[in-house]
Design an enzyme around this catalytic site. Structure first.
Site, PDB file in Angstrom:
ATOM      1  NE  ARG A  93      -0.411  11.785   7.043  1.00  0.00           N
ATOM      2  CZ  ARG A  93      -0.653  12.957   7.591  1.00  0.00           C
ATOM      3  NH1 ARG A  93      -1.883  13.401   7.709  1.00  0.00           N
ATOM      4  NH2 ARG A  93       0.316  13.704   8.038  1.00  0.00           N
ATOM      5  CG  ASP A 139       1.931   0.944   9.424  1.00  0.00           C
ATOM      6  OD1 ASP A 139       1.460   1.824  10.164  1.00  0.00           O
ATOM      7  OD2 ASP A 139       2.251   1.159   8.247  1.00  0.00           O
ATOM      8  CE  LYS A 187      -2.250   2.203   3.879  1.00  0.00           C
ATOM      9  NZ  LYS A 187      -1.441   3.336   3.910  1.00  0.00           N
ATOM     10  CG  ASN A 188       2.436   2.747   3.559  1.00  0.00           C
ATOM     11  OD1 ASN A 188       1.239   3.025   3.379  1.00  0.00           O
ATOM     12  ND2 ASN A 188       2.951   2.576   4.762  1.00  0.00           N
ATOM     13  NE  ARG A 210      -0.675   9.903  10.111  1.00  0.00           N
ATOM     14  CZ  ARG A 210      -1.078   8.916   9.327  1.00  0.00           C
ATOM     15  NH1 ARG A 210      -2.336   8.548   9.317  1.00  0.00           N
ATOM     16  NH2 ARG A 210      -0.254   8.297   8.528  1.00  0.00           N
ATOM     17  N   PRO A 211       1.223  16.167  11.580  1.00  0.00           N
ATOM     18  CG  PRO A 211       2.962  17.299  12.665  1.00  0.00           C
ATOM     19  CD  PRO A 211       2.073  16.083  12.781  1.00  0.00           C
ATOM     20  CB  ILE A 212       2.232  18.097   6.164  1.00  0.00           C
ATOM     21  CG1 ILE A 212       1.425  19.401   6.099  1.00  0.00           C
ATOM     22  CG2 ILE A 212       1.318  16.893   6.072  1.00  0.00           C
ATOM     23  CD1 ILE A 212       0.812  19.647   4.707  1.00  0.00           C
ATOM     24  CG  ASP A 213       6.193  19.961  11.007  1.00  0.00           C
ATOM     25  OD1 ASP A 213       5.557  18.891  10.933  1.00  0.00           O
ATOM     26  OD2 ASP A 213       7.178  20.099  11.766  1.00  0.00           O
ATOM     27  CB  CYS A 238      -5.586   6.062  10.401  1.00  0.00           C
ATOM     28  SG  CYS A 238      -6.166   4.754   9.328  1.00  0.00           S
ATOM     29  CB  ILE A 292       5.986   6.217  14.777  1.00  0.00           C
ATOM     30  CG1 ILE A 292       7.063   5.128  14.767  1.00  0.00           C
ATOM     31  CG2 ILE A 292       6.011   7.067  13.501  1.00  0.00           C
ATOM     32  CD1 ILE A 292       8.448   5.513  14.406  1.00  0.00           C
ATOM     33  NE  ARG A 349      -7.972   4.827   4.515  1.00  0.00           N
ATOM     34  CZ  ARG A 349      -7.515   5.825   5.218  1.00  0.00           C
ATOM     35  NH1 ARG A 349      -8.216   6.322   6.199  1.00  0.00           N
ATOM     36  NH2 ARG A 349      -6.340   6.347   4.940  1.00  0.00           N
TER      37      ARG A 349
HETATM   38  C1  UD1 Z   1       3.783   6.609   6.506  1.00  0.00           C
HETATM   39  C2  UD1 Z   1       2.838   5.506   6.170  1.00  0.00           C
HETATM   40  C3  UD1 Z   1       2.236   4.909   7.433  1.00  0.00           C
HETATM   41  C4  UD1 Z   1       3.335   4.495   8.393  1.00  0.00           C
HETATM   42  C5  UD1 Z   1       4.311   5.630   8.622  1.00  0.00           C
HETATM   43  C6  UD1 Z   1       5.500   5.229   9.470  1.00  0.00           C
HETATM   44  C7  UD1 Z   1       2.033   6.175   4.001  1.00  0.00           C
HETATM   45  C8  UD1 Z   1       0.927   6.726   3.195  1.00  0.00           C
HETATM   46  N1  UD1 Z   1       1.808   6.053   5.312  1.00  0.00           N
HETATM   47  O1  UD1 Z   1       2.994   7.627   7.113  1.00  0.00           O
HETATM   48  O2  UD1 Z   1       1.466   3.760   7.076  1.00  0.00           O
HETATM   49  O3  UD1 Z   1       2.727   4.183   9.634  1.00  0.00           O
HETATM   50  O4  UD1 Z   1       4.804   6.118   7.373  1.00  0.00           O
HETATM   51  O5  UD1 Z   1       6.130   4.139   8.916  1.00  0.00           O
HETATM   52  O6  UD1 Z   1       3.091   5.827   3.492  1.00  0.00           O
HETATM   53  N2  UD1 Z   1       5.750  13.981  11.256  1.00  0.00           N
HETATM   54  C9  UD1 Z   1       5.838  15.311  11.599  1.00  0.00           C
HETATM   55  N3  UD1 Z   1       5.880  16.233  10.579  1.00  0.00           N
HETATM   56  C10 UD1 Z   1       5.828  15.872   9.271  1.00  0.00           C
HETATM   57  C11 UD1 Z   1       5.740  14.504   8.946  1.00  0.00           C
HETATM   58  C12 UD1 Z   1       5.699  13.574   9.961  1.00  0.00           C
HETATM   59  O7  UD1 Z   1       5.872  15.672  12.775  1.00  0.00           O
HETATM   60  O8  UD1 Z   1       5.881  16.757   8.409  1.00  0.00           O
HETATM   61  C13 UD1 Z   1       5.678  12.977  12.327  1.00  0.00           C
HETATM   62  C14 UD1 Z   1       4.334  12.258  12.333  1.00  0.00           C
HETATM   63  O9  UD1 Z   1       3.346  12.971  13.039  1.00  0.00           O
HETATM   64  C15 UD1 Z   1       4.674  10.954  12.985  1.00  0.00           C
HETATM   65  C16 UD1 Z   1       6.084  10.695  12.475  1.00  0.00           C
HETATM   66  O10 UD1 Z   1       6.603  11.959  12.075  1.00  0.00           O
HETATM   67  O11 UD1 Z   1       4.711  11.116  14.378  1.00  0.00           O
HETATM   68  C17 UD1 Z   1       6.182   9.702  11.346  1.00  0.00           C
HETATM   69  O12 UD1 Z   1       5.462  10.155  10.260  1.00  0.00           O
HETATM   70  P1  UD1 Z   1       5.784   9.695   8.778  1.00  0.00           P
HETATM   71  O13 UD1 Z   1       6.925   8.753   8.742  1.00  0.00           O
HETATM   72  O14 UD1 Z   1       5.834  10.936   7.940  1.00  0.00           O
HETATM   73  O15 UD1 Z   1       4.497   8.904   8.427  1.00  0.00           O
HETATM   74  P2  UD1 Z   1       3.521   9.115   7.250  1.00  0.00           P
HETATM   75  O16 UD1 Z   1       4.253   9.477   6.007  1.00  0.00           O
HETATM   76  O17 UD1 Z   1       2.370   9.957   7.693  1.00  0.00           O
END
Ligand code: UD1
Length: 417
Positions: free
Chosen positions: A92, A304, A22-23, A121-124, A116, A326, A396
């Site tokens: 996501r 996961d 999926k990812n 889960r910010p995108i900063d 989920c 995480i 999903r």
């Molecule tokens: C991806 C996977 C998800 C998996 C995760 C960790 C997809 C679509 N989803 O999620 O299934 O559980 O990797 O292996 O591929 N964070 C920030 N700021 C950011 C980005 C992330 O603070 O800009 C934090 C998140 O809140 C979280 C951590 O970093 O606590 C890990 O997030 P990340 O590795 O980015 O996970 P996703 O890409 O959301």
């Protein structure tokens, strides 16, 4: 609305074939829009996250041809338009269109992604990376507008090895001027799959799978072919089911080393299995030993698999612990597990699980994708009938899960309510 009904306690025997990750798939589909022309992606899993991405790809005026698990995406008529909130919140991975459209058009309008509810889960980190490459980010409510006159390579150090940010920065940098280096990059194997696709398109990227990724910008990319790697979380989920109920249950089409951290814990617990080059044969094991687990980025124990693993731990003799590093909220399934008879205490990010406890079927709700999968595991071993509601979360990310499980002897069905 639909629910899943499970009659627990039946052994699982036969073969389950694992689908594409999926990812990886949810990143490869947006990536195809970086190329001019037609790209082909094979082994795409049949999950609803795929369909949500198809709707965005169609909104952007690209053509999709699908033949089973093989899809072709033609970007000839691509039009860069606003990605509506209705579409972006469906998953996501809609955030990958940020990096892709920024790379191609230097302008993106999109809403905050969905996904989920397992943490804030910010995108900063994604935005910090885009800014380092020369992008201006404007946020109004949940809407983001990204603009760049010119993208220029930069050295970017991620504060946290985020999977999403690593991939998105690769997309934004792939056609930027000069060299970009991502330090503290995520090392997940799916990122190698993405790098391979981009390099087949003509990109110059090295280092995926390590914590330093180097991207030398190229002026354009052409269509390419890629196969999605096997889903190590799907395989991990069925491996755990095999440890609970397997009667020589074969999990086929896997890359065993991608599940290395899971097998290490299963060894410590005393689970019986045999590994082949692309399969595992699982057997129900008695007298399981308790273990302590801390989730980490790859190659550590995957976040996961935290929730599915917690169900196996209810069957170990003694006290086990899982600490989540995480996400702060991967605990939605525990109230339901406790309702079924599990003994669990949650303290901050650590769940302490006392086994062995018999689980008893009841009515429960999926609260997120992996938590929902954990509840299926619980239903499969529980005495009596388990009804799981809010199953959209599960569909999903797990392709044909009902079919795959009934095929190996589980008494499981989906019904309309
Ligand atoms: C991806 C996977 C998800 C998996 C995760 C960790 C997809 C679509 N989803 O999620 O299934 O559980 O990797 O292996 O591929 N964070 C920030 N700021 C950011 C980005 C992330 O603070 O800009 C934090 C998140 O809140 C979280 C951590 O970093 O606590 C890990 O997030 P990340 O590795 O980015 O996970 P996703 O890409 O959301």
């Amino acid at each position: 609305m639909e629910r899943i009904i499970i009659e627990g306690g039946y052994p699982l025997k036969g073969t389950i074939t694992i689908g594409g990750a999926k990812n990886s798939a949810v990143a490869l589909i947006p990536a195809s829009l970086l190329a001019d022309g037609v790209s082909t992606i094979s082994n795409v899993p049949n999950i609803t996250d795929r369909d949500a991405l198809f709707d965005i790809v169609k909104l952007l005026n690209c053509d999709i041809e699908q033949d089973g698990k093989v899809i072709k995406i033609d970007t000839t008529n691509l039009k860069n338009t606003l990605i509506t909130q209705e579409l972006s919140v469906r998953l996501r991975a809609s955030y990958y269109f940020m990096g892709v459209l920024l790379s191609k058009y230097k302008h993106v309008e999109i809403y905050f992604p969905g996904g989920c509810n397992i943490g804030s889960r910010p995108i900063d980190l994604h935005l910090k990376g885009f800014k380092a490459l020369g992008t201006k980010v404007t946020k109004r409510g949940h809407k983001y507008t990204l603009d760049a006159e010119h993208l220029k390579g930069a050295e970017i150090t991620l504060d946290f090895a985020s999977v999403g940010a690593t991939i998105n920065i690769m997309y934004a940098a792939v056609m930027a001027e000069g060299r970009t280096i991502i330090h503290n990059a995520a090392k997940e194997v799916e990122i190698i799959n993405i790098m391979d696709f981009l390099n087949k398109m003509g990109a110059k990227i090295s280092g995926a799978g390590t914590d330093t990724i180097t991207i030398d910008g190229v002026s354009k990319l052409h269509g390419a072919e890629i196969e999605v790697i096997p889903d190590r979380i799907e395989s991990g989920t069925y491996i755990l089911m095999g440890a609970l109920l397997g009667d020589n249950l074969k999990i086929e089409g896997i890359i065993p080393e991608h599940n290395g951290s899971l097998f290490a814990k299963l060894d410590a617990m005393g689970v019986k299995y045999t590994l082949g080059s692309n399969y595992a044969i699982m057997n129900k094991s008695e007298n399981l030993k308790p273990v302590e687990i801390v989730t980490e980025g790859y190659p550590g124990f995957p976040t996961d698999l935290n929730q599915p693993m917690s169900v196996l731990l209810t069957q170990a003799e003694g006290v086990s612990k899982i600490t989540e590093t995480i996400y702060e909220n991967r605990i939605g399934h525990y109230p339901h597990l406790i309702n079924m008879g599990a003994k669990v205490e949650i303290n901050d990010r650590t769940a302490t699980i006392k086994g062995k406890t018999e689980l008893v079927g009841t009515k429960i709700n999926a609260t997120d994708l992996r938590g929902g999968a954990a509840l299926i595991l619980a239903g499969l071993i529980a005495k009596g009938t388990t009804s799981i509601y809010d199953i959209d979360y599960i569909l999903r990310g797990y392709e044909n899960i009902i079919h795959k499980l009934s095929n190996v002897g589980a008494k499981i069905k989906i019904e309309e309510i």
